[in-house]
Design an enzyme around this catalytic site. Structure first.
Site, PDB file in Angstrom:
ATOM      1  N   ASN A   7       0.874  -1.167   0.000  1.00 19.90           N
ATOM      2  CA  ASN A   7       0.000   0.000   0.000  1.00 19.90           C
ATOM      3  C   ASN A   7       0.917   1.224   0.000  1.00 19.90           C
ATOM      4  O   ASN A   7       1.472   1.592   1.031  1.00 19.90           O
ATOM      5  CB  ASN A   7      -0.879  -0.039   1.253  1.00 19.90           C
ATOM      6  CG  ASN A   7      -1.841   1.130   1.318  1.00 19.90           C
ATOM      7  OD1 ASN A   7      -1.767   2.065   0.520  1.00 19.90           O
ATOM      8  ND2 ASN A   7      -2.744   1.080   2.286  1.00 19.90           N
ATOM      9  N   ARG A  99      -2.656  -2.143  -3.453  1.00 24.98           N
ATOM     10  CA  ARG A  99      -3.846  -1.330  -3.286  1.00 24.98           C
ATOM     11  C   ARG A  99      -3.740  -0.187  -4.290  1.00 24.98           C
ATOM     12  O   ARG A  99      -2.748   0.558  -4.289  1.00 24.98           O
ATOM     13  CB  ARG A  99      -3.878  -0.753  -1.873  1.00 24.98           C
ATOM     14  CG  ARG A  99      -4.964   0.259  -1.734  1.00 24.98           C
ATOM     15  CD  ARG A  99      -4.931   0.922  -0.392  1.00 24.98           C
ATOM     16  NE  ARG A  99      -6.051   1.829  -0.304  1.00 24.98           N
ATOM     17  CZ  ARG A  99      -5.987   2.996   0.310  1.00 24.98           C
ATOM     18  NH1 ARG A  99      -4.891   3.382   0.905  1.00 24.98           N
ATOM     19  NH2 ARG A  99      -7.049   3.772   0.350  1.00 24.98           N
ATOM     20  N   HIS A 189     -12.640   3.110  -0.117  1.00 30.32           N
ATOM     21  CA  HIS A 189     -12.652   2.138   0.986  1.00 30.32           C
ATOM     22  C   HIS A 189     -13.405   0.875   0.581  1.00 30.32           C
ATOM     23  O   HIS A 189     -13.883   0.129   1.436  1.00 30.32           O
ATOM     24  CB  HIS A 189     -13.354   2.687   2.244  1.00 30.32           C
ATOM     25  CG  HIS A 189     -12.575   3.703   3.012  1.00 30.32           C
ATOM     26  ND1 HIS A 189     -13.198   4.716   3.707  1.00 30.32           N
ATOM     27  CD2 HIS A 189     -11.251   3.866   3.213  1.00 30.32           C
ATOM     28  CE1 HIS A 189     -12.282   5.462   4.300  1.00 30.32           C
ATOM     29  NE2 HIS A 189     -11.084   4.970   4.018  1.00 30.32           N
ATOM     30  N   ARG A 250     -10.420  15.828   6.790  1.00 31.76           N
ATOM     31  CA  ARG A 250     -11.263  16.201   5.650  1.00 31.76           C
ATOM     32  C   ARG A 250     -12.631  16.665   6.132  1.00 31.76           C
ATOM     33  O   ARG A 250     -13.177  16.100   7.078  1.00 31.76           O
ATOM     34  CB  ARG A 250     -11.458  15.021   4.694  1.00 31.76           C
ATOM     35  CG  ARG A 250     -10.200  14.588   3.985  1.00 31.76           C
ATOM     36  CD  ARG A 250     -10.548  13.586   2.880  1.00 31.76           C
ATOM     37  NE  ARG A 250      -9.365  12.903   2.412  1.00 31.76           N
ATOM     38  CZ  ARG A 250      -9.189  11.582   2.484  1.00 31.76           C
ATOM     39  NH1 ARG A 250     -10.126  10.813   2.984  1.00 31.76           N
ATOM     40  NH2 ARG A 250      -8.078  11.046   2.034  1.00 31.76           N
ATOM     41  N   GLU A 396      -8.047  -5.070   4.922  1.00 33.58           N
ATOM     42  CA  GLU A 396      -7.951  -4.872   3.477  1.00 33.58           C
ATOM     43  C   GLU A 396      -6.807  -5.689   2.883  1.00 33.58           C
ATOM     44  O   GLU A 396      -6.911  -6.208   1.779  1.00 33.58           O
ATOM     45  CB  GLU A 396      -7.743  -3.382   3.178  1.00 33.58           C
ATOM     46  CG  GLU A 396      -8.985  -2.562   3.493  1.00 33.58           C
ATOM     47  CD  GLU A 396      -8.690  -1.109   3.793  1.00 33.58           C
ATOM     48  OE1 GLU A 396      -8.330  -0.810   4.955  1.00 33.58           O
ATOM     49  OE2 GLU A 396      -8.795  -0.280   2.889  1.00 33.58           O
TER      50      GLU A 396
END
Ligand code: ADP
Length: 416
Positions: A7, A99, A189, A250, A396
């Site tokens: 990742n 990813r 996601h 965010r 993940e």
């Protein structure tokens, strides 16, 4: 087979080596045999590597780029001090899974990387200028270090949300901009939402097609998804990960008019505005203290800090708003599922998000809620709830490794 899962972020590289194959997938017997992270790539980097037995190596050294970071990871993996007995040489890494943040409209599921796939990922750079270039750097570095023959797979954050219908993914702006520039909601996601939906049906031993849940991935980035018949029906992130829930830094949903207004009032450039909404807003922006929920909860409790309380209030309020909307979209759900650093570890936030939901059949069991932390999986709703709540720690990397192993074995790769 040993799959190296990568990742790659702008200045970081997270990795895991997962021992998996079709048989292990079928019996949930696959496992992580080494993991780690390289941070601050491009300067004096910090490296943290850990083997299956929990032996940790911490070092700091200059690391120029992603290529050098992966090189360092590989050297550690084959070294005696790493203590990973099944990896003696580079040939013991059999495949790599990456990813990749944005797969645009092209990728509805994971794929083996070919020159055409690389070209398609490059085409999505416009949509994810902050992420896709780093993911590509990881892919190229891997081929360079392990040779072009190493099978590599791309697993997209957007893929799971491909099942969204146009009413969920289109913005109500002139349609020509969707046609011309593919301006639409993609969602992110996806690997996490797909994984927790998978775990949920394994826990309950029910078929995929009957999964009707709302998943809440609450980490540094946060998103919710409405999952109907096992597939993503709607999700809170949009064309970029900026839309939706309040996150660490965010803003999530905001009236777009605010952007122009602030640009005019403060003389911000578009880059400054983008940084403000992505990096200086959310929990950090409101509290003025930190993007870390743990610290905010402590500030609110120990010092009754007003802005910490406000940040948490807005965070919880936004999550509840999405749950309400998704309950309506789904026509009721069977479960709410919490994942991500906050979702997995904060009974207080979970309790606040689920407060007053008796009207739709959900009551949290305080003891179960308090006991379900530190990557524990389980139900947190009280017996008799018709809308149940679960905590399911996301993984993940496991899904990336599994998709990679399936692709290498030419087996079917599930999209959901
Ligand atoms: P990322 O999205 O970067 O993978 P994580 O999923 O690790 O991030 O989530 C990070 C967030 O989880 C941070 O806001 C952190 O404060 C929060 N978190 C971790 N542990 C706890 C805890 N015990 N209580 C509340 N929040 C927590």
């Amino acid at each position: 087979m040993n799959v190296l899962v990568l990742n790659a972020g702008s200045s970081s590289l997270k990795f895991q080596v997962i021992d998996t194959d079709l048989e292990k997938i079928a019996s949930d017997a696959d496992r992580c045999i080494a993991r780690g992270v390289v941070e601050r790539i491009g300067s004096q980097a910090l490296l943290r590597f850990e083997n299956e037995g929990g032996k940790v190596l911490h070092t700091a050294q200059p690391i120029r780029d992603h290529h050098a970071a992966i090189d360092q990871v590989m050297r550690w993996l084959i070294s005696a001090e790493a203590g990973v007995p099944t990896i003696q040489s580079f040939a013991d890494i059999h495949a790599a899974g990456h990813r990749v943040v944005h797969g645009g409209e092209k990728f509805a599921r994971s794929v083996l990387i070919t020159p055409e796939v690389i070209a398609d990922i490059e085409e999505c750079i416009d949509l994810a200028p902050l992420h896709n270039p780093d993911n590509l750097r990881g892919i190229r570095a891997m081929a360079d270090i392990l040779g072009p023959g190493i099978p590599q797979a791309a697993v997209f954050d957007t893929a799971f949300h491909h099942s969204m219908p146009p009413r969920s993914y289109l913005y109500a702006i002139p349609y020509q901009f969707y046609r011309r520039h593919r301006v639409r909601r993609y969602g992110f996601h996806g690997t996490s939402h797909r994984y927790v939906a998978y775990r949920y049906r394994r826990m309950l031993n029910i078929p995929k097609e009957t999964v009707r849940v709302i998943t809440l991935h609450l980490g540094n980035g946060c998103s919710a998804a409405a999952i109907d018949a096992g597939r993503s029906l709607d999700t809170s992130m949009g064309m970029t990960p900026l839309e939706g829930l309040v996150m660490g830094t965010r803003a999530g949903d905001i009236d777009p008019a605010v952007v122009e207004y602030l640009m005019e009032k403060e003389g911000f450039s578009s880059q400054q505005m983008e940084a403000l909404l992505n990096k200086q807003s959310g929990l950090l922006g409101v509290s003025g203290l930190t993007n870390d929920m743990r610290d905010l909860l402590a500030e609110a409790q120990e010092h009754d800090d007003r802005r910490a309380r406000l940040a948490i209030d807005i965070f919880v309020h936004r999550a509840r708003k999405y749950i309400g909307a998704y309950l309506m979209e789904l026509g009721g759900a069977d479960a709410l599922i919490f994942a991500g650093g906050i979702g997995e570890n904060s009974p207080e936030i979970r309790e606040r998000i689920c407060a007053g939901m008796d009207w739709c059949g959900l009551r949290i069991d305080p003891a179960r809620n308090a006991a379900t932390v530190n990557r524990k999986e389980g139900e947190i709703s009280a017996d008799g709830s018709t809308l149940r709540a679960y905590v399911i720690p996301t993984d993940e990397e496991l899904l990336i490794a599994r998709d990679t192993a399936r692709l290498v074995a030419k087996a079917e790769v599930p999209a959901w």
